[in-house]
Design an enzyme around this catalytic site. Structure first.
Site, short mmCIF file in Angstrom:
data_model
loop_
_atom_site.label_atom_id
_atom_site.label_comp_id
_atom_site.label_asym_id
_atom_site.label_seq_id
_atom_site.Cartn_x
_atom_site.Cartn_y
_atom_site.Cartn_z
CG HIS A 162 -1.61 -1.67 1.55
ND1 HIS A 162 -2.95 -1.51 0.93
CD2 HIS A 162 -1.77 -2.22 1.69
CE1 HIS A 162 -3.67 -2.87 1.45
NE2 HIS A 162 -2.19 -2.90 1.98
CB SER A 283 13.09 22.64 -13.83
OG SER A 283 11.98 23.89 -14.45
CE LYS A 289 10.93 19.84 -10.24
NZ LYS A 289 9.70 19.09 -10.43
CG ASN A 291 12.48 18.05 -13.68
OD1 ASN A 291 12.15 17.31 -12.45
ND2 ASN A 291 12.22 18.69 -14.18
CD GLU A 296 8.76 12.72 -15.01
OE1 GLU A 296 7.42 12.87 -14.82
OE2 GLU A 296 9.80 12.71 -14.98
CD GLN A 328 -2.46 -1.67 -47.15
OE1 GLN A 328 -2.41 -2.19 -48.55
NE2 GLN A 328 -2.95 -0.27 -47.76
#
Ligand code: ARG
Length: 466
Positions: A162, A283, A289, A291, A296, A328
């Site tokens: 979880h 970024s 940042k 990334n 992703e 096709q």
């Protein structure tokens, strides 16, 4: 209004009007099926040799046609072949170029054959090579994961259910979970390869041919394991395309889960791993940042492959036997599946070796997450407490530790004994993360000793494939 045909089409005989230019562009496939060109030529070379073998063609004709086809293959590889959309597809482009190159004898190539069995054969030859290439890519990743598992066999991290810290595991064990998924993916491909590697050629348009062909001879030349058993099925069957795409969708699903974890782990909130700068991007507005765009994008591209698979299933669902032009439409979806899965596997082969592990962050997270709570419960069970009661005792203990802002191992013996008198000094070693993982020492368990054994088994398995 009628006009005389301008381009001479191989099928132009019964037509009095030239094809509408929209129809020409709507029906052409050469813009994308030229990708099958070299496999088309491979198929034609074998077909012609078979025709000579059964004396439908003379040896001299066979030699001329083969030389002409090889010339065309050279031109295609050199990029100097001129593709014409008026000639519809890869098959007719090559056939017309052959006639242009060697004259009328080239017109004998299409004896005892139809484009219907030809395209089905091309696709199988092509996909067989693709399957081998994708399998090799999977094997590369399996090897990388095995190496990582060995290096990190003792590295402790929180295991999650979880997405909540559940029990401590080793990072090596986690890497081997991914290894298992890719191993199954590779097995799925080899299962599907067996059904790809059957030859439709000889089915002709749909009913077979009246010529005394030798299908086994052609199949042998092309490395097919067998010939198809029913001509109607053989020209219309695209199960193998769907099956491959389903196997590819499963690979993408695994890579996507993998990507999801990398994205989480590289975030400063987890801080479990880092990825090489060369495999990340920045970024344009937030200078701090770094990334994880590669994972992703892999996660995002999974949707394309699912979509292609759905398109292929839907393409087939309403078709009566035998060949229909609908077929096709299989190619662009299939090619997109292939390009996407190959690019994503390539990305992972580059990305994974740059992964570095932040052992302290993982250890810290495992400790903060009360990951040894189950070990405390198991300890009480060993002292005779029924598991359900032990579960409740530990629940209360964890609640107390959370309130106190401390780890379980930071509680004093007196504090622990408030919850159960059965707790003794020997509990502290059980609350250690290293003790917890080492205790799970059976096949399939997370103990470092088991991870090392599993690595050895993986290495033996990989070696057995060569
Ligand atoms: N371009 C066609 C395809 O991809 C080749 C077979 C065409 N056959 C036909 N009878 N029109 O399916």
């Amino acid at each position: 209004m009628t006009s005389k045909p301008t381009t001479v089409k191989p099928w132009g005989g019964r037509f009095t009007e030239s094809t509408d230019s929209f129809v020409e562009s709507f029906t052409e496939s050469v813009s994308f099926d030229q990708r099958l060109a070299l496999h088309d030529i491979t198929g034609s070379l074998a077909h012609v040799r078979m025709l000579a073998h059964v004396k439908i063609l003379t040896d001299a004709e066979c030699r001329q046609i083969c030389a002409g086809l090889e010339q065309i293959a050279g031109d295609i590889e050199a990029g100097s072949f001129i593709w014409q959309s008026e000639l519809e597809d890869v098959h007719m482009n090559i056939e017309m170029a052959l006639v242009q190159g060697i004259g009328d004898v080239g017109k004998k190539l299409h004896t005892a054959r139809s484009r219907n069995d030809q395209v089905a054969t091309d696709l199988r030859l092509y996909l067989r090579d693709v399957v081998d290439a994708v399998s090799a890519q999977l094997l590369t990743l399996m090897t990388v994961l095995t190496d990582m598992a060995e290096a990190e066999a003792d590295t402790i991290m929180p295991g999650f259910t979880h997405l909540q810290s559940a029990q401590p595991v080793t990072f090596g064990h986690h890497m081997l979970a991914w290894y298992e998924m890719l191993k199954r993916d590779r097995q799925r491909l080899s299962d599907c390869r067996a059904r790809i590697n059957v030859m439709p050629l000889g089915s002709a348009a749909l009913a077979g041919t009246g010529f005394p062909i030798d299908r086994a001879f052609t199949a042998d030349l092309l490395g097919f394991d067998a010939v198809t058993s029913n001509s109607l099925d053989a020209v219309s069957d695209r199960d193998f395309v769907i099956e491959f795409s389903a196997a590819a969708a499963m690979i993408m699903m695994h890579l996507s889960r993998f990507s999801e974890e990398l994205v989480l782990w590289i975030s400063p909130q987890f801080g479990f791993i880092d990825l090489g700068d060369a495999w990340c991007t920045g970024s344009s507005i937030m200078p701090q940042k770094k990334n994880p765009d590669i994972p992703e994008l892999v996660r995002g591209k999974t949707g394309r492959v699912y979509g292609d698979l759905m398109a292929l299933l839907t393409l087939m669902k309403g078709q009566p036997l035998a060949y229909n032009r609908d077929n096709q439409e299989d190619k662009e979806a299939l090619f997109d599946v292939i390009d996407t899965v190959q690019a994503c596997l390539h990305a992972y082969a580059g990305l994974l070796p740059t992964l570095t592990v932040n052992k302290n962050a993982m250890l810290d997270a495992a400790e903060r997450g009360y990951a040894t709570a189950t070990d405390l419960a198991d300890y009480l069970v060993q002292k005779g407490v029924p598991f359900r009661d032990a579960h409740a005792v530990v629940g209360n203990t964890v609640q107390f530790a959370i309130q106190a802002g401390r780890k379980l191992s930071e509680l004093s013996l007196a504090e622990l004994q408030q919850f159960s008198e059965r707790i003794d000094e020997d509990i502290y070693q059980k609350l250690e993360l290293t003790g917890s993982v080492a205790a799970r020492d059976h096949r399939g368990g997370t103990a470092p000793a088991q991870v090392k054994q599993a690595v050895q088994q993986a290495r033996d398995y990989i070696a057995s494939l060569h």
